[in-house]
Scaffold this active site. Structure first.
Site, PDB file in Angstrom:
ATOM      1  CG  ASP A  12      -1.788  -1.238   1.295  1.00 42.55           C
ATOM      2  OD1 ASP A  12      -2.282  -1.673   0.238  1.00 42.55           O
ATOM      3  OD2 ASP A  12      -1.927  -1.792   2.407  1.00 42.55           O
ATOM      4  CE  LYS A  15       3.222  -2.500  -4.421  1.00 38.20           C
ATOM      5  NZ  LYS A  15       2.830  -2.167  -3.043  1.00 38.20           N
ATOM      6  CB  ALA A  38      -2.181  -6.645  -5.344  1.00 41.71           C
ATOM      7  N   GLY A  39      -4.173  -4.467  -4.211  1.00 49.16           N
ATOM      8  CA  GLY A  39      -5.170  -3.467  -4.571  1.00 49.16           C
ATOM      9  C   GLY A  39      -4.438  -2.216  -4.978  1.00 49.16           C
ATOM     10  CG  HIS A  40      -1.448  -2.231  -7.392  1.00 52.63           C
ATOM     11  ND1 HIS A  40      -0.696  -3.024  -8.214  1.00 52.63           N
ATOM     12  CD2 HIS A  40      -0.999  -2.478  -6.145  1.00 52.63           C
ATOM     13  CE1 HIS A  40       0.170  -3.715  -7.485  1.00 52.63           C
ATOM     14  NE2 HIS A  40      -0.003  -3.404  -6.227  1.00 52.63           N
ATOM     15  CD  GLN A 219       0.882  -8.850  -2.287  1.00 51.46           C
ATOM     16  OE1 GLN A 219       1.688  -9.507  -2.928  1.00 51.46           O
ATOM     17  NE2 GLN A 219      -0.357  -8.682  -2.679  1.00 51.46           N
ATOM     18  CG  LEU A 327       5.835  15.342   1.367  1.00 48.56           C
ATOM     19  CD1 LEU A 327       6.841  14.725   2.334  1.00 48.56           C
ATOM     20  CD2 LEU A 327       6.555  16.279   0.401  1.00 48.56           C
ATOM     21  N   GLY A 410      -0.090  14.005  -4.041  1.00 46.98           N
ATOM     22  CA  GLY A 410      -1.545  13.894  -4.134  1.00 46.98           C
ATOM     23  C   GLY A 410      -1.884  12.663  -4.942  1.00 46.98           C
TER      24      GLY A 410
END
Ligand code: IMP
Length: 433
Positions: A12, A15, A38-40, A219, A327, A410
């Site tokens: 998380d 990526k 996975a959850g992209h 991951q 950030l 963002g």
């Protein structure tokens, strides 16, 4: 240039956005491990798209996307994702390639995942319940079913019959019938067949033709089966070695390694996380960063940036450069802490320990840096970042020894800084400053 993009924390890290952003510079994006655990998340305009199994480059129509032998595939989940993208106007059918050696997740793998978690009780891993672990268990146990097996009627029948019988013996109350499963798998094979190929050969030819490849990890380093917080890990090699074994490519084909690192730390599922913050500070990061699992919706555990983890990931993966994400989530904090080492009894530990009992007794040693009040959110030039944010990044570079070449400010594609004279600028020939 062929570049690997992988997670340097507990997954998380963002990526999906980084891969999507860099994809215009590549001809192929290849996934090397994991599955639909996975959850992209990728934002295109106002639209939020979550990719689970398909490589995150799939949203770019010029790019071919490869699913390697190291991935475990739930065919139904694959088709659902393809159909969903179709509804959004993305036709992937002529750009998708699937390894004939990839292993299949069968419905009983999901049941076994749930049973195994129930058996562990309080010591549960906190898996995504997608059957990932049991599918990899069957692969290593040499009883798995590969994509290519879906086309061998007689062999498939025997494998499924034996596997189901063995499972029925193991789970007393189970009376699973192998026949419907067999029919279902044959049907899945028919739909998958046009995409199935030898990915290793395809990638070797692509590279030989000078067409660049992005190797996409799922991951993160600390969830790697060998190098993560075992047993609280996923069941594949998310670290750099997985690129070679999971795609059948030589290490010489990897020209650069980009680690994706969040500006703070998160983890979903159980297991050690030394810098975890409970209470309002953790809530502040969770709410600000919308830190809820994109696959399971679970709230992510949040904490300060951990340089012990980052240095470990840098060493294991040979990180050339870092993409620092989220950030902007730190905007408005008075102080920001960075864990530089762990106190263990009278010692300071600076290397990631294998022993979870040691890890449990480790106390993070923090350096406190000033926060910034002017927002970094949406900034696209490094020079426009608040001075304290620049100082924070410089400090992370100093304590990890790895330069930050990309900063994400963002969720949108444009909310990104690619630094001048950085590895990313050199690799991709772009510099927004
Ligand atoms: P599994 O991969 O479903 O077996 O889950 C094993 C561990 O990895 C659990 O702690 C999951 O929460 C975690 N995990 C698996 N996939 C991801 C991911 O994509 N992001 C973050 N954590 C993950």
């Amino acid at each position: 240039m062929n570049i690997a993009v992988l997670g340097a924390q507990w997954g998380d890290e963002g990526k999906g956005k980084v891969v999507d952003l860099l994809t215009p510079h590549f001809a192929v994006v290849a996934r090397y491990q994991g599955g639909h655990n996975a959850g992209h998340t990728v934002y295109v305009g106002d639209r939020k798209i979550i990719l689970r199994l398909l490589p995150s480059g799939i949203l770019h129509s010029h790019v071919s996307c490869a699913i390697g032998n190291g991935v475990v595939i739930d065919p139904q989940a694959l088709f659902t994702e393809i159909d969903e993208l179709g509804r959004f106007g993305y036709d992937v059918s002529n750009r998708l390639l699937i390894s004939e050696r990839a292993h299949i997740i069968l419905p009983y793998h999901r049941e076994l995942d749930l049973l195994s978690e129930a058996r562990r009780g309080e010591r549960k891993i906190g898996t995504t319940s997608r059957g990932i672990g049991p599918a990899y268990e069957d692969k290593i146990g040499r009883r798995g079913i590969r994509v290519i097996d879906l086309f061998d009627r007689a062999g498939l029948e025997q494998e499924i019959r034996e596997n189901v019988q063995a499972r029925n013996r193991l789970i007393k109350e189970s009376t699973l019938d192998w026949r419907p499963l067999f029919d279902q798998m044959l049907a899945y094979g028919v739909r998958m067949k046009p995409w199935v190929t030898d990915i290793s050969v395809f990638l070797a030819k692509t590279s030989a033709a000078g067409r660049p490849i992005l190797f996409e990890g799922a991951q993160g380093t600390l969830l790697d089966i060998d190098h993560g917080t075992y047993p609280f890990v996923t069941s594949s090699n998310s670290t750099i070695g997985g690129v070679c074994t999971g795609l059948g490519v030589s290490p010489k084909m990897i020209n650069g390694v980009l680690g994706v690192v969040k500006a703070y730390a998160t983890r979903v599922g159980e297991g050690p996380m030394p810098t975890e913050l409970v209470g309002t500070s953790g809530d502040r990061l969770r709410d600000g960063g919308k830190e809820f699992g994109s696959v399971t919706g679970r709230p992510r555990r949040c904490g300060w940036y951990d340089a012990v983890v980052a240095r470990y990931a840098a060493r294991i993966n040979g990180l050339d450069s870092v993409a620092l994400t989220k950030l902007d989530v730190l905007d408005g904090l008075d102080d920001i802490k960075v864990c530089t080492g762990y106190r263990y009894g009278k010692d300071v530990v600076s290397e990631w320990p294998a022993d979870l009992n040691v890890l449990a007794k480790c106390e993070p040693v923090y350096e406190t840096l000033p926060g910034w009040s002017r927002p970094s959110s949406g900034v696209t030039r490094y020079a426009d970042l608040p001075r304290e944010a620049q100082r924070y990044i410089a400090f992370l570079e100093e304590i990890t020894g790895v330069p930050v070449s990309i900063v994400s400010t963002g969720s949108g594609r444009n909310d990104t800084i690619i630094r001048e004279k950085s590895a990313a600028a050199e690799w991709f020939g772009v510099a927004i400053t």
